[in-house]
Motif scaffolding. Structure first.
Motif, PDB file in Angstrom:
ATOM      1  N   LEU A 150       0.684  -1.466   0.057  1.00  0.00           N
ATOM      2  CA  LEU A 150       0.117  -0.649   0.299  1.00  0.00           C
ATOM      3  C   LEU A 150       0.742   1.514   0.162  1.00  0.00           C
ATOM      4  CD1 LEU A 150      -3.234  -0.780   2.419  1.00  0.00           C
ATOM      5  CD2 LEU A 150      -3.005  -0.766  -0.184  1.00  0.00           C
ATOM      6  N   ALA A 151       1.811   1.579   0.766  1.00  0.00           N
ATOM      7  CA  ALA A 151       2.225   2.508   1.042  1.00  0.00           C
ATOM      8  C   ALA A 151       3.698   2.936  -0.911  1.00  0.00           C
ATOM      9  CB  ALA A 151       4.305   2.056   1.825  1.00  0.00           C
ATOM     10  N   ASP A 152       3.577   2.002  -1.722  1.00  0.00           N
ATOM     11  CA  ASP A 152       3.790   2.371  -3.193  1.00  0.00           C
ATOM     12  C   ASP A 152       2.963   2.733  -4.207  1.00  0.00           C
ATOM     13  OD1 ASP A 152       6.272   1.862  -2.843  1.00  0.00           O
ATOM     14  OD2 ASP A 152       6.377  -0.165  -3.686  1.00  0.00           O
ATOM     15  N   LEU A 153       1.641   2.948  -3.216  1.00  0.00           N
ATOM     16  CA  LEU A 153       0.382   3.473  -4.452  1.00  0.00           C
ATOM     17  C   LEU A 153       0.445   4.602  -3.449  1.00  0.00           C
ATOM     18  CD1 LEU A 153      -2.159   0.612  -4.126  1.00  0.00           C
ATOM     19  CD2 LEU A 153      -0.051   0.722  -5.831  1.00  0.00           C
ATOM     20  N   ALA A 154      -0.649   5.333  -4.429  1.00  0.00           N
ATOM     21  CA  ALA A 154      -1.033   7.193  -4.542  1.00  0.00           C
ATOM     22  C   ALA A 154      -1.512   6.855  -3.389  1.00  0.00           C
ATOM     23  CB  ALA A 154      -1.927   7.517  -5.294  1.00  0.00           C
ATOM     24  N   THR A 155      -2.027   7.851  -2.282  1.00  0.00           N
ATOM     25  CA  THR A 155      -2.639   8.105  -1.703  1.00  0.00           C
ATOM     26  C   THR A 155      -4.974   7.889  -1.733  1.00  0.00           C
ATOM     27  OG1 THR A 155      -0.962   9.969  -0.416  1.00  0.00           O
ATOM     28  CG2 THR A 155      -3.710   9.830   0.674  1.00  0.00           C
ATOM     29  N   ASP A 156      -4.747   8.777  -3.276  1.00  0.00           N
ATOM     30  CA  ASP A 156      -6.641   8.493  -3.780  1.00  0.00           C
ATOM     31  C   ASP A 156      -6.320   6.928  -3.686  1.00  0.00           C
ATOM     32  OD1 ASP A 156      -5.044   8.508  -5.822  1.00  0.00           O
ATOM     33  OD2 ASP A 156      -6.938   8.895  -7.005  1.00  0.00           O
ATOM     34  N   THR A 157      -5.596   5.979  -4.376  1.00  0.00           N
ATOM     35  CA  THR A 157      -5.805   4.553  -4.378  1.00  0.00           C
ATOM     36  C   THR A 157      -5.913   4.046  -3.547  1.00  0.00           C
ATOM     37  OG1 THR A 157      -4.509   5.193  -6.441  1.00  0.00           O
ATOM     38  CG2 THR A 157      -4.581   2.944  -5.466  1.00  0.00           C
ATOM     39  N   VAL A 158      -5.237   4.125  -2.255  1.00  0.00           N
ATOM     40  CA  VAL A 158      -5.291   3.559  -0.645  1.00  0.00           C
ATOM     41  C   VAL A 158      -6.428   3.300  -0.508  1.00  0.00           C
ATOM     42  CG1 VAL A 158      -4.517   2.991   1.601  1.00  0.00           C
ATOM     43  CG2 VAL A 158      -2.613   3.428  -0.403  1.00  0.00           C
ATOM     44  N   ALA A 159      -7.315   4.710   0.128  1.00  0.00           N
ATOM     45  CA  ALA A 159      -8.449   5.077   0.411  1.00  0.00           C
ATOM     46  C   ALA A 159      -9.299   4.390  -0.823  1.00  0.00           C
ATOM     47  CB  ALA A 159      -8.405   6.234   0.262  1.00  0.00           C
ATOM     48  N   GLN A 160      -9.155   4.653  -1.875  1.00  0.00           N
ATOM     49  CA  GLN A 160     -10.077   3.519  -2.825  1.00  0.00           C
ATOM     50  C   GLN A 160     -10.350   1.910  -2.182  1.00  0.00           C
ATOM     51  OE1 GLN A 160      -9.680   4.597  -6.511  1.00  0.00           O
ATOM     52  NE2 GLN A 160      -9.898   6.895  -6.425  1.00  0.00           N
ATOM     53  N   LEU A 161      -9.115   1.399  -2.204  1.00  0.00           N
ATOM     54  CA  LEU A 161      -9.069   0.209  -2.257  1.00  0.00           C
ATOM     55  C   LEU A 161      -9.548   0.015  -0.687  1.00  0.00           C
ATOM     56  CD1 LEU A 161      -5.976  -1.510  -2.376  1.00  0.00           C
ATOM     57  CD2 LEU A 161      -7.153  -2.098  -0.841  1.00  0.00           C
ATOM     58  N   LEU A 162      -9.137   0.755   0.027  1.00  0.00           N
ATOM     59  CA  LEU A 162      -9.665   0.802   1.740  1.00  0.00           C
ATOM     60  C   LEU A 162     -10.686   0.936   1.954  1.00  0.00           C
ATOM     61  CD1 LEU A 162      -6.588   1.867   3.571  1.00  0.00           C
ATOM     62  CD2 LEU A 162      -6.946  -0.336   3.186  1.00  0.00           C
ATOM     63  N   GLY A 163     -11.437   1.585   1.587  1.00  0.00           N
ATOM     64  CA  GLY A 163     -13.101   1.577   1.363  1.00  0.00           C
ATOM     65  C   GLY A 163     -13.952   0.790   0.976  1.00  0.00           C
ATOM     66  N   ARG A 164     -13.267   0.210  -0.699  1.00  0.00           N
ATOM     67  CA  ARG A 164     -13.779  -1.166  -0.556  1.00  0.00           C
ATOM     68  C   ARG A 164     -13.889  -2.918  -0.119  1.00  0.00           C
ATOM     69  NH1 ARG A 164     -11.340   0.400  -5.874  1.00  0.00           N
ATOM     70  NH2 ARG A 164      -9.858  -1.426  -5.565  1.00  0.00           N
ATOM     71  N   SER A 165     -12.805  -2.463   0.621  1.00  0.00           N
ATOM     72  CA  SER A 165     -12.391  -4.132   1.367  1.00  0.00           C
ATOM     73  C   SER A 165     -12.768  -3.530   2.663  1.00  0.00           C
ATOM     74  CB  SER A 165     -10.753  -4.354   1.409  1.00  0.00           C
ATOM     75  OG  SER A 165     -10.175  -2.966   2.158  1.00  0.00           O
ATOM     76  N   GLY A 166     -12.941  -2.485   3.106  1.00  0.00           N
ATOM     77  CA  GLY A 166     -13.947  -2.090   4.983  1.00  0.00           C
ATOM     78  C   GLY A 166     -12.412  -2.436   5.608  1.00  0.00           C
ATOM     79  N   MET A 167     -12.285  -1.801   6.801  1.00  0.00           N
ATOM     80  CA  MET A 167     -11.386  -2.273   8.027  1.00  0.00           C
ATOM     81  C   MET A 167     -11.356  -3.278   8.495  1.00  0.00           C
ATOM     82  SD  MET A 167      -8.992   1.106   7.057  1.00  0.00           S
ATOM     83  CE  MET A 167      -7.786   0.688   7.216  1.00  0.00           C
ATOM     84  N   ARG A 168     -11.570  -4.697   9.056  1.00  0.00           N
ATOM     85  CA  ARG A 168     -12.314  -5.339  10.204  1.00  0.00           C
ATOM     86  C   ARG A 168     -11.306  -6.056  10.648  1.00  0.00           C
ATOM     87  NH1 ARG A 168     -12.343 -11.242  10.369  1.00  0.00           N
ATOM     88  NH2 ARG A 168     -11.617 -11.229   9.063  1.00  0.00           N
ATOM     89  N   ALA A 169     -11.481  -5.570  12.430  1.00  0.00           N
ATOM     90  CA  ALA A 169     -10.220  -5.223  13.102  1.00  0.00           C
ATOM     91  C   ALA A 169     -10.444  -7.318  13.382  1.00  0.00           C
ATOM     92  CB  ALA A 169     -10.645  -5.478  14.190  1.00  0.00           C
ATOM     93  N   GLN A 170      -8.568  -7.634  13.516  1.00  0.00           N
ATOM     94  CA  GLN A 170      -8.185  -9.199  13.209  1.00  0.00           C
ATOM     95  C   GLN A 170      -8.054  -9.074  14.510  1.00  0.00           C
ATOM     96  OE1 GLN A 170      -8.914 -10.753  10.689  1.00  0.00           O
ATOM     97  NE2 GLN A 170      -9.490  -9.163   9.441  1.00  0.00           N
TER      98      GLN A 170
END
Length: 259
Positions: A150-170
């Protein structure tokens, strides 16, 4: 989504390159898009996109949904699985060197859609060790290798990806907000490596670095029980991991250019 990444050429080669560009744009968007979205992202005329997508649907590399949107097709699965096996075989010598140097399990993983999939592993010889099965898919936000990618991706790309996948607590340590993850990725970029400190599994620590220039986003990592991993000197091991990732990247580029 980003625009086409290949130079235009004439004839059939140009059509092939455009088809791959559209498939990559679909993957960037999470696997499903409308023709208008592809036109906006690629800059190609709608009739051209429609013709290419019709060919991809006929060959099974894309599907048209009842909503008229297009998604990635099932024939890509076999190609992806074969590519993953090949990538794993190239990675193993580098992972073996990393495991020998640290005594801990080493892995290689790639970004596939909105998740991380493990494609290669060299296990530790310790009786207590971490096993992440090759082929296992995990959420990108809760792993060191996911953060490194993720650190190699653009900020907006990261936000879109995390928005789609959700960020469930493991675990109770999992980062679960986009803003907190963006801050974490800033630290990853600054220090040159990522850490999973019990965020995927309690009591497990993992260090990871990105494989530079990997087309799909990839990284290598070491993982083990927190007690052992805290004794690893990161100022020695991280430069080794970065060197191995760079060497692996160079081999992948050499192999692709010689094809």
């Amino acid at each position: 989504m980003t625009g086409p990444r290949r130079a235009n050429q004439g004839g059939g080669v140009q059509s092939i390159e455009r088809a791959f560009d559209l498939l990559e744009l679909m993957a960037d968007a999470g696997g499903e898009v409308a023709l208008s979205e592809l036109a906006e992202a690629s800059g190609l005329p709608l009739p051209t996109i429609h013709r290419i997508m019709r060919t991809l649907v006929t060959s099974g590399y894309a599907r048209q949904q009842p909503s008229r949107r297009y998604s990635l097709g099932p024939r890509l699965i076999r190609l992806g699985e074969t590519a993953s096996r090949s990538l794993g075989s190239w990675a193993r010598p580098y992972l073996a060197e990393l495991t020998e140097a640290t005594g801990e399990t080493s892995n290689m993983a790639v970004l596939d859609g909105d998740q991380i999939v493990y494609v290669a592993q060299v296990p530790s010889q310790h009786s207590m060790r971490m096993f992440t099965e090759v082929g296992r898919r995990v959420d990108v936000h809760a792993t060191a290798v996911g953060k490194a990618v993720l650190a190699d991706l653009a900020t907006d790309t990261v936000a879109q990806l995390l928005g789609r996948s959700g960020m469930r607590a493991q675990t109770e340590r999992t980062i679960t907000t986009v803003n907190a993850m963006q801050d974490e990725l800033g630290r990853v970029r600054e220090q040159g490596f990522a850490i999973d400190d019990g965020e995927q599994e309690v009591g497990v620590r993992c260090y990871a670095v990105a494989v530079p220039g990997a087309p799909a986003g990839a990284g290598i990592s070491i993982s083990g029980p927190e007690g052992r991993m805290t004794r690893i000197a990161t100022d020695t091991i991280i430069p080794l991991m970065r060197r191995l990732a760079k060497d692996l990247s160079a081999e992948l580029r050499t192999t692709s250019h010689s094809a």
